[in-house]
Design an enzyme around this catalytic site. Sequence first.
Site, short mmCIF file in Angstrom:
data_model
loop_
_atom_site.label_atom_id
_atom_site.label_comp_id
_atom_site.label_asym_id
_atom_site.label_seq_id
_atom_site.Cartn_x
_atom_site.Cartn_y
_atom_site.Cartn_z
N ASN A 71 37.13 31.87 14.73
CA ASN A 71 37.89 31.38 15.87
C ASN A 71 37.18 30.15 16.42
O ASN A 71 35.95 30.08 16.40
CB ASN A 71 37.96 32.42 16.99
N ARG A 104 42.32 36.39 11.89
CA ARG A 104 41.12 36.28 11.05
C ARG A 104 41.00 37.47 10.11
O ARG A 104 40.67 37.30 8.93
CB ARG A 104 39.85 36.21 11.90
#
Length: 117
Positions: free
Chosen positions: A64, A46
């Site tokens: 996520n 990320r």
Amino acid sequence: MSVFKKLRNEYVMWHANRVKLPTFTPGHIVRKNVAFSGKVQKVGFRLEIYCIARRMKLTGWVRNLKDGSVEAEIQGEESHIDFLVHCMQSLKRASVKNVIIIDVPIKEGEESFTVVE
């Protein structure tokens, strides 16, 4: 934050800032929902998306998912988004097994890219 996570995050930011961005020809603005599955959590995935997206002036978000995948909505020039997806697929510390890309409506007025916790 653990020492390991801090070191990993520093490495991820260093790596993301070293990605050589090509010269893009101007294109039209699109928004894509992108789902990455495989070994994509706990490897700075990320943060890498966030850093590269910010460098390329893309907007949207990344998060996520509970199933171990990572989902992003990315808005900007299509060639920029394609480049970012390719970068993430070729990331050595992750193992992207599958990518699903869906066109979604553009969000007017969106100005930044964020990591959703």
